[in-house]
Design an enzyme around this catalytic site. Structure first.
Site, short mmCIF file in Angstrom:
data_model
loop_
_atom_site.label_atom_id
_atom_site.label_comp_id
_atom_site.label_asym_id
_atom_site.label_seq_id
_atom_site.Cartn_x
_atom_site.Cartn_y
_atom_site.Cartn_z
N THR A 218 0.82 -1.22 0.00
CA THR A 218 0.00 0.00 0.00
C THR A 218 0.85 1.26 0.00
OG1 THR A 218 -0.09 0.17 2.41
CG2 THR A 218 -1.80 -1.16 1.35
N CYS B 89 2.08 2.85 9.46
CA CYS B 89 1.01 2.86 10.47
C CYS B 89 1.54 2.75 11.89
CB CYS B 89 0.10 1.65 10.26
SG CYS B 89 -0.91 1.73 8.78
N CYS C 253 -3.09 0.30 14.31
CA CYS C 253 -3.95 0.72 13.21
C CYS C 253 -5.09 -0.28 12.96
CB CYS C 253 -3.13 0.86 11.91
SG CYS C 253 -4.17 1.44 10.55
N ARG D 110 -7.12 -3.29 7.67
CA ARG D 110 -6.98 -4.73 7.47
C ARG D 110 -5.52 -5.12 7.60
NH1 ARG D 110 -8.24 -6.81 1.96
NH2 ARG D 110 -6.81 -8.52 2.37
N ARG E 138 4.25 6.85 3.05
CA ARG E 138 3.45 8.01 3.48
C ARG E 138 2.57 7.60 4.66
NH1 ARG E 138 -1.18 6.36 2.19
NH2 ARG E 138 -1.39 4.87 0.48
N CYS F 33 -0.42 6.64 6.98
CA CYS F 33 -1.73 6.02 6.77
C CYS F 33 -2.82 7.02 7.10
CB CYS F 33 -1.84 4.79 7.68
SG CYS F 33 -3.51 4.22 7.93
N CYS G 196 -4.87 5.73 10.74
CA CYS G 196 -4.35 5.86 12.11
C CYS G 196 -3.51 7.12 12.28
CB CYS G 196 -3.56 4.62 12.51
SG CYS G 196 -2.07 4.37 11.54
#
Ligand SMILES: [Zn+2]
Length: 359
Positions: free
Chosen positions: A42, A46, A50, A53, A75, A77, A80
């Site tokens: 992704t 996080c 977080c 999923r 970058r 999230c 969270c």
């Protein structure tokens, strides 16, 4: 008063990647801020907690700082928000701001004003303030003002000046609050809680070194120890604003009298005492002096005798703060089961004192 933050309970530090992965699997909030994890598929990083999923372990990497995660090309999230201060941090910052406002205010600020200054409703603010500091805003402000009074009284030349410096408009209100805080009149407190001139001398007795100190009104301290210098330092701590003088020949005679009483307690202690305290402390001291040598009593019995049967703990507090060893015989207090408990000048000395009295 300092602010202690109620941090969430923390488990063991996650030292290796396996422990970190367990923290991620269990979404353990106590690791938030300690490390971050990024997900290659992704491109986001996080907090361990977080709610997104769960990623595949093979796509996950760990970072100890935000900078490290971003340097690796990830970058924050959007769920969270690891780059934003946590809710706790945000709340703590707000409460710290309010504490500063309270400390700087001339008049005790109103709850509504304090809440407004940090953009919270009074109800919500009150709850968060108590959660962070452990006390209500009102209790905090009162403690802050009492601290200020103590500081000002130490510095100001007149009591009236200290009253206005501390933000009171009327001396009546000030006195009402202060006698409760200090347990004595402001003037007595300002002079160090005791008469301004204290004479003292250190001698030797069968319990080791003995320090005797007296104001013009009477004996204000008796203490035992192994180190004469330490006894004198303690005396300075107990009477910070008093001027201390080494005793002269006359004073040596007084010390000899005290030592005579320690060695033969049944002779009785007939020197005047200079004790300052609250009405409650005076009742406890009097009850202690009413226990005859050779007898003992429990905290509960003393509480009973002064007509405050529920105050056994407060009685214990008064005994623990006793400045005048032996003459105010806190050593005659035993536990309810008759056992000998601690003594601020050493349990052995307590046993020697009791032994002398039994003879
Ligand atoms: Zn996230």
């Amino acid at each position: 008063m300092s602010v202690t933050l109620n941090a969430p309970p923390r488990s063991e530090p996650a030292v290796d990647d396996e422990a970190r992965w367990t923290a991620v699997l269990t979404r353990d909030r106590s690791y938030d801020g300690e490390f971050y994890y990024s997900v290659a598929s992704t491109g986001a990083y996080c907090h361990p907690s977080c709610p997104s999923r769960l990623a595949h372990r093979r796509n996950v990497r760990f970072h100890t700082t935000i900078a490290e995660a971003e340097a690796a090309g990830f970058r924050p999230c959007k769920r969270c928000r690891p780059d934003q201060p946590s809710l706790e941090e945000q709340q703590a910052a707000k409460i710290a701001k309010v504490c500063r406002l309270i400390a700087e205010a001339e008049e005790q600020p109103k709850l509504k004003e304090l809440a407004k200054s940090v953009g919270l409703s009074p109800y919500h603010f009150h709850r968060i303030f108590k959660g962070v500091t452990g006390v209500t805003p009102k209790a905090y402000a009162t403690a802050e003002r009492q601290k200020r009074i103590r500081e000002r009284l130490g510095k100001s030349t007149s009591v009236t000046e200290a009253i206005y410096d501390a933000g009171f408009n009327s001396s009546g209100r000030f006195y009402a609050e202060l006698s409760r805080v200090l347990g004595m009149t402001p003037r007595a407190f300002q002079s160090g809680g005791a008469s301004a001139e204290i004479r003292f001398a250190v001698g030797e007795c069968s319990l080791g070194s003995i320090l005797v100190a007296a104001s013009p009104h009477g004996v204000c301290a008796i203490s035992f120890g192994d180190d004469p210098d330490a006894l004198v330092r303690e005396l300075q701590d107990k009477f910070p604003r008093a001027r201390l003088f080494g005793g002269d020949a006359d004073f040596e005679r007084l010390v000899a009298k005290v030592v005579g009483f320690i060695e033969a307690p049944r002779m009785g202690f007939d020197l005047p005492l200079d004790v300052r305290g609250t009405a409650f402390q005076h009742r406890v001291w009097t009850a202690l002096r009413d226990i005859p040598p050779g007898a003992t009593a429990s905290y509960a019995e003393i509480a009973e005798r002064i007509g405050a049967p529920k105050a056994a703990r407060a009685v214990a507090g008064v005994c623990a703060a006793n400045k005048i060893a032996a003459a105010i015989p806190c050593h005659r207090i035993v536990r309810t089961d008759g056992a000998i408990s601690g003594y601020r000048w050493g349990v052995e000395r307590r046993l020697i004192l009791l032994d002398k009295e039994a003879k």
